[in-house]
Design an enzyme around this catalytic site. Structure first.
Site, mmCIF file in Angstrom:
data_model
loop_
_atom_site.group_PDB
_atom_site.id
_atom_site.type_symbol
_atom_site.label_atom_id
_atom_site.label_comp_id
_atom_site.label_asym_id
_atom_site.label_seq_id
_atom_site.Cartn_x
_atom_site.Cartn_y
_atom_site.Cartn_z
ATOM 1 N N ASP A 213 36.587 -37.889 14.280
ATOM 2 C CA ASP A 213 37.577 -38.239 13.263
ATOM 3 C C ASP A 213 38.330 -37.010 12.769
ATOM 4 O O ASP A 213 39.303 -37.135 12.026
ATOM 5 C CB ASP A 213 36.944 -39.002 12.094
ATOM 6 C CG ASP A 213 35.904 -38.191 11.340
ATOM 7 O OD1 ASP A 213 35.492 -37.118 11.826
ATOM 8 O OD2 ASP A 213 35.471 -38.654 10.262
ATOM 9 N N ASP B 257 35.280 -32.918 16.255
ATOM 10 C CA ASP B 257 33.899 -32.938 15.790
ATOM 11 C C ASP B 257 33.152 -34.076 16.486
ATOM 12 O O ASP B 257 33.714 -34.768 17.344
ATOM 13 C CB ASP B 257 33.813 -33.016 14.265
ATOM 14 C CG ASP B 257 34.345 -34.318 13.685
ATOM 15 O OD1 ASP B 257 34.905 -35.137 14.445
ATOM 16 O OD2 ASP B 257 34.201 -34.529 12.462
ATOM 17 N N SER C 71 28.326 -37.352 12.193
ATOM 18 C CA SER C 71 29.535 -36.543 12.309
ATOM 19 C C SER C 71 29.253 -35.226 13.012
ATOM 20 O O SER C 71 28.832 -35.196 14.158
ATOM 21 C CB SER C 71 30.145 -36.335 10.924
ATOM 22 O OG SER C 71 31.386 -35.654 11.015
ATOM 23 N N ASP D 2 31.964 -37.123 15.814
ATOM 24 C CA ASP D 2 32.405 -38.522 15.790
ATOM 25 C C ASP D 2 33.910 -38.647 15.962
ATOM 26 O O ASP D 2 34.464 -39.735 15.857
ATOM 27 C CB ASP D 2 31.938 -39.222 14.519
ATOM 28 C CG ASP D 2 32.487 -38.594 13.250
ATOM 29 O OD1 ASP D 2 32.839 -37.390 13.257
ATOM 30 O OD2 ASP D 2 32.559 -39.295 12.212
#
Length: 494
Positions: A280, A276, A120, A278
């Site tokens: 999401d 961010d 992440s 990743d």
């Protein structure tokens, strides 16, 4: 289920090494650790074997869909994880490079458990795994992650273990599955938000060298076979680079929003987006360069989802918000004709609550936005397109768009490293009588609430930290309340 290629039983030294590596890496909701001392390819292989085994036990699943982000170690980790799945006698459906919300979406459309290789927003020397059940169901320590942690050290030693000592090239991606996921993902976002009908806007998107760089061409451009959106999209740092050469892909830190803020002003843009690593989560910047409150954005999108659901015949749509969001969120939900449900912080619990409450939407203070129409999973891109569509519909500037939902001032999350988080929380609970509170609750940590303010002090699930959040009606009250609790915690660090 395919024939097992499980290799040989692990020796006690391998079991011990895996156990030691997993102890700090497995958290309450996902797996995350430094590489290579906590996570290496052998541990990922063991986790793949354990995930397939656990998902077979829990869901009778014979396949697991696997995606990965752009970190240098991620392709090899995905290969090792997939090899573990195959060693358990099951099949890995490899999507290759994707965002975490695309992995969740694939889990939804294929009705399979999933695993996303990503850390992440963590720095470049981290990696990890986000695991979900079929149809993007949340997985926590209590609902499967604990079982995976227990099983992984017992995974057989691979017959070709030397191939996992470094990150090998990725195995062949399932091209048909990946293409179907991408096409249906873009179709779902465009259908729900009508963002492809928006004109006249200029949007700056800070991808942070993360997976949002790939989403730009797929969602706003032609990479998924659709026409480009009819408004201007300016990408910052869209090159996929898991070393993060420009800034950390962590929009929770204000310093990581400076580039997008400046670009919005320089370009005369209507809105800025900051994802961010990743992709999401998405933070929003208004036309003045100021960061928009995630709670205010959550309230706005909640109102849109309630209106949509009521039009579809739902009498009182449920919207979930974690206890750190602003009071403007439940107030907006009620005013729109919905029912607000408070939750703890954390995606796995919220996803489970989404299903039990049949909720249409959920939001967190950290800019996670969850949608019933997205299998109850969180999607930064879907939230972003909702905001773009709302901006186009109203014709008002972004700062005005959320003003009615941004009525209070918040401290943001303040973290304290302490020797014993539980003792700090216990002491704070005992001292709560010194605050003029109307309510004391322990839904998540210790919460105090007055007539026009609230305080929450809770411990981290993964680190020796306590986290403080405060909201008040005016800056002076906010400063005073924050100082009082901060002094209390500082005096009990050891």
């Amino acid at each position: 289920m395919t024939e097992s290629t499980s290799g040989v039983e692990p020796g006690p030294e391998l079991v011990a090494a895996r156990t030691a590596a997993l102890a700090p890496a497995v958290g309450a909701y996902d797996i995350r650790g430094r590489i290579p001392d906590q996570l290496d390819a052998d541990v990922l292989y063991a986790l793949g074997w354990a995930t397939a085994t656990a998902m077979s036990e829990l869901h009778s699943s014979a396949e697991v869909v696997v995606g990965h982000d752009m970190r240098p170690s991620s392709p090899g980790f995905a290969q090792a994880f997939a090899a573990g799945i195959e060693a358990a006698g099951y099949r890995a459906v490899l999507l290759g490079l994707c965002s975490t919300d695309q992995l969740y979406f694939a889990s939804g459309i294929f009705d399979l458990p999933g695993a996303m290789i990503t850390a992440s927003h963590n720095p470049a020397d981290y990696n990890g795994i986000k695991i979900c059940g079929p149809r993007a169901a949340g997985v926590s320590l209590a609902s499967g992650l604990g079982r995976i942690k227990d099983l992984a050290p017992l995974a057989p030693a691979h017959v070709a273990a030397d191939t996992f000592r470094s990150c090998a090239p990725e195995v062949d991606v399932d091209g048909a599955a990946a293409a179907e996921m991408r096409k249906r993902y873009v179709e779902r976002i465009r259908t729900l938000t009508h963002v492809d009908e928006v004109t006249g806007l200029k949007i700056v998107v800070d991808c942070g060298n993360g997976m949002a760089g790939k989403l730009l061409g797929e969602v706003f451009g032609t990479d998924s076979g659709y026409a480009s959106v009819p408004f201007d999209v300016i990408g910052l740092f869209p090159e996929l680079d898991g070393t993060f050469p420009n800034h950390e892909a962590n929009p929770l830190k204000p310093e990581n929003l400076l580039d997008v803020s400046r670009a919005v002003l320089d370009q005369g843009a209507d809105l800025g987006l900051a994802f961010d690593g990743d992709a999401d989560r998405c933070f929003f910047i208004d036309e003045t360069g100021a960061t928009m409150s995630p709670s205010a954005v959550g309230a706005l999108v909640a109102e849109r989802e309630i209106v949509r659901s009521r039009a579809a015949g739902v009498a009182e749509p449920v919207v979930i918000h974690n206890l750190i969001t602003s009071r403007s969120v439940p107030a907006t939900i009620a005013a729109a004709g919905g029912r607000a449900v408070r939750s703890k912080v954390g995606h796995s619990g919220i996803k489970t609550l989404m299903r039990t409450e049949h909720a249409v939407f959920a939001c967190e203070h950290s800019a996670h936005f969850y949608f019933d129409e997205f299998y109850g999973a969180d999607s930064g891109m879907l939230a972003a397109c909702h905001l773009i569509a709302a901006l186009a519909k109203t014709g008002a500037p972004a700062s005005r768009l959320v003003a009615d939902y941004d009525l209070y001032v918040q401290s943001g999350e303040i973290n304290f490293t302490v020797a014993d988080p539980d003792s700090v929380l216990s002491a704070f609970s005992s001292e709560s009588g010194h605050f003029p509170t109307n309510t004391v609750d322990d839904l998540d940590g210790i919460g105090l609430q007055g007539d026009d303010w609230w305080i929450n002090l809770r411990k981290s699930n993964t680190e020796p930290l306590v986290r403080l959040n405060v909201e008040a009606s005016d800056p002076q009250s906010l400063r005073e309340l924050t100082a009082r609790v901060s002094e209390f915690v500082e005096a009990r660090r050891q």
